[in-house]
Design an enzyme around this catalytic site. Structure first.
Site, mmCIF file in Angstrom:
data_model
loop_
_atom_site.group_PDB
_atom_site.id
_atom_site.type_symbol
_atom_site.label_atom_id
_atom_site.label_comp_id
_atom_site.label_asym_id
_atom_site.label_seq_id
_atom_site.Cartn_x
_atom_site.Cartn_y
_atom_site.Cartn_z
ATOM 1 N N ASN A 36 -6.506 13.018 -10.683
ATOM 2 C CA ASN A 36 -7.261 13.507 -11.851
ATOM 3 C C ASN A 36 -6.982 15.000 -11.996
ATOM 4 O O ASN A 36 -6.329 15.600 -11.140
ATOM 5 C CB ASN A 36 -8.757 13.207 -11.714
ATOM 6 C CG ASN A 36 -9.355 13.878 -10.488
ATOM 7 O OD1 ASN A 36 -9.351 15.101 -10.373
ATOM 8 N ND2 ASN A 36 -9.840 13.080 -9.547
ATOM 9 N N GLY A 47 -6.032 1.452 -13.026
ATOM 10 C CA GLY A 47 -7.231 1.105 -12.270
ATOM 11 C C GLY A 47 -8.452 1.702 -12.952
ATOM 12 O O GLY A 47 -8.860 1.258 -14.033
ATOM 13 N N VAL A 91 -6.155 4.892 -5.537
ATOM 14 C CA VAL A 91 -4.995 5.292 -4.737
ATOM 15 C C VAL A 91 -5.107 6.762 -4.313
ATOM 16 O O VAL A 91 -4.638 7.148 -3.231
ATOM 17 C CB VAL A 91 -3.685 4.963 -5.495
ATOM 18 C CG1 VAL A 91 -3.459 5.839 -6.691
ATOM 19 C CG2 VAL A 91 -2.490 5.003 -4.562
ATOM 20 N N ASP A 92 -5.733 7.563 -5.139
ATOM 21 C CA ASP A 92 -5.946 8.986 -4.826
ATOM 22 C C ASP A 92 -6.759 9.124 -3.529
ATOM 23 O O ASP A 92 -6.381 9.886 -2.615
ATOM 24 C CB ASP A 92 -6.703 9.611 -6.016
ATOM 25 C CG ASP A 92 -6.712 11.120 -6.013
ATOM 26 O OD1 ASP A 92 -6.043 11.729 -5.161
ATOM 27 O OD2 ASP A 92 -7.390 11.704 -6.890
ATOM 28 N N SER A 122 -2.865 4.994 -14.053
ATOM 29 C CA SER A 122 -3.880 4.737 -15.102
ATOM 30 C C SER A 122 -4.354 3.291 -15.193
ATOM 31 O O SER A 122 -5.218 2.988 -16.025
ATOM 32 C CB SER A 122 -3.392 5.184 -16.492
ATOM 33 O OG SER A 122 -3.338 6.577 -16.614
ATOM 34 N N ASP A 181 0.891 -1.160 0.000
ATOM 35 C CA ASP A 181 0.000 0.000 0.000
ATOM 36 C C ASP A 181 0.931 1.212 0.000
ATOM 37 O O ASP A 181 1.688 1.431 0.955
ATOM 38 C CB ASP A 181 -0.859 -0.045 1.268
ATOM 39 C CG ASP A 181 -1.702 1.199 1.453
ATOM 40 O OD1 ASP A 181 -1.512 2.190 0.722
ATOM 41 O OD2 ASP A 181 -2.552 1.183 2.356
ATOM 42 N N ILE A 182 0.875 1.991 -1.050
ATOM 43 C CA ILE A 182 1.847 3.084 -1.232
ATOM 44 C C ILE A 182 1.768 4.108 -0.088
ATOM 45 O O ILE A 182 2.761 4.775 0.210
ATOM 46 C CB ILE A 182 1.643 3.742 -2.617
ATOM 47 C CG1 ILE A 182 2.911 4.462 -3.073
ATOM 48 C CG2 ILE A 182 0.440 4.680 -2.642
ATOM 49 C CD1 ILE A 182 2.902 4.847 -4.543
#
Ligand code: AR6
Length: 171
Positions: free
Chosen positions: A24, A119, A33-34, A117, A10-11
Site C-alpha cells: 500500500n 485480494g 502477501v504484504d 490487487s 507462497d511467494i
C-alpha cells in the site's frame, strides 16, 4: 524471449532475484502477501521501507530481501478496485511495467509477481490476469536483464486463469 510461468506457491519461499510485494502507499506493511513478506523478511525490511517516503499507486520501489531467500523486494502499489472508472486497469499495468524496469536496473534475471490487487483490493481476477500477462510480455523487450518471470498464485483458480492466459499468448 524470457521464460514465463505460473506456479502455485507462497511467494515468500521463492529463490528468485526479486519478489514483488502487493503493498500500500505507506510501504509500511499490511495484510495479505504484504504481511507475509514482512513477517518472513524481518524487521530490517520495515526499517528500510521507513526510509522510502511511501509510494504512489501504480508505482514501485525496490529494497533488499533481508531474511527472505529473494535478493530484492519490489514494493508495487496496486489500485483498489472501485468499479473500473478510476483508471484502475492502467494503474495496475503501470505496477507491472515499473516493477520490471526496477528489476532490470538492479540486474535481476528472475522475478516473481503475486496477483497484485486481486485480494484485499478486489480487482476482478480475470481482468487483472489479462493485464498482468499482456503488460509483462509487452515490457520484457525493454528490460532484457529479466529472463524468467514467475506468476506466483496462492489459489488453484488463480493458477488456472494465469495458465489459460499464458497459453492464449503462446508464452
Ligand atoms: N504468496 C503468493 N500470493 C499470495 C500470498 C503469498 N504468500 N498471500 C496472499 N497472496 P493481497 P492486494 C495472494 O490482498 O489485493 C495489504 O494489506 C492473494 O491470494 O495480498 O493488492 C497491503 O498492505 C491475492 O491473490 O493484495 C494493501 O493494503 C494476491 O496475493 C492491500 O493488502 C494479492 O492479494 C493490497 O491488496
Amino acid at each position: 524471449m524470457a521464460r514465463l510461468e505460473a506456479l502455485k506457491a507462497d511467494i515468500t519461499t521463492l529463490e528468485v532475484d526479486a519478489i514483488v510485494n502487493a503493498a500500500n502507499k505507506s510501504l509500511l506493511g499490511g495484510g495479505g502477501v504484504d504481511g507475509a513478506i514482512h513477517r518472513k523478511a524481518g524487521k530490517g525490511l520495515l526499517r528500510e521501507c521507513e526510509t522510502l517516503g511511501g509510494c504512489e499507486t501504480g508505482d514501485a520501489k525496490i529494497t533488499g530481501g533481508h531474511d527472505l531467500p529473494a535478493r530484492h523486494v519490489i514494493h508495487a502499489v496496486g489500485p483498489r478496485w472501485s468499479g473500473g472508472k478510476k483508471n484502475e486497469p492502467e494503474l495496475l499495468a503501470n505496477c507491472y511495467r515499473r516493477s520490471l524496469q526496477l528489476a532490470h536496473e538492479a540486474g535481476c534475471a528472475s522475478i516473481a509477481f503475486p496477483a497484485i490487487s486481486c485480494g484485499i483490493y478486489h480487482f476482478p481476477p480475470e481482468q487483472a490476469v489479462k493485464i498482468a500477462v499482456r503488460t509483462v510480455i509487452d515490457t520484457l523487450p525493454s528490460t532484457p536483464s529479466v529472463q524468467h518471470v514467475v506468476f506466483a498464485c496462492f489459489q488453484d483458480d488463480m493458477l488456472a486463469l494465469y495458465r489459460a492466459e499464458l497459453d492464449a499468448a503462446n508464452a
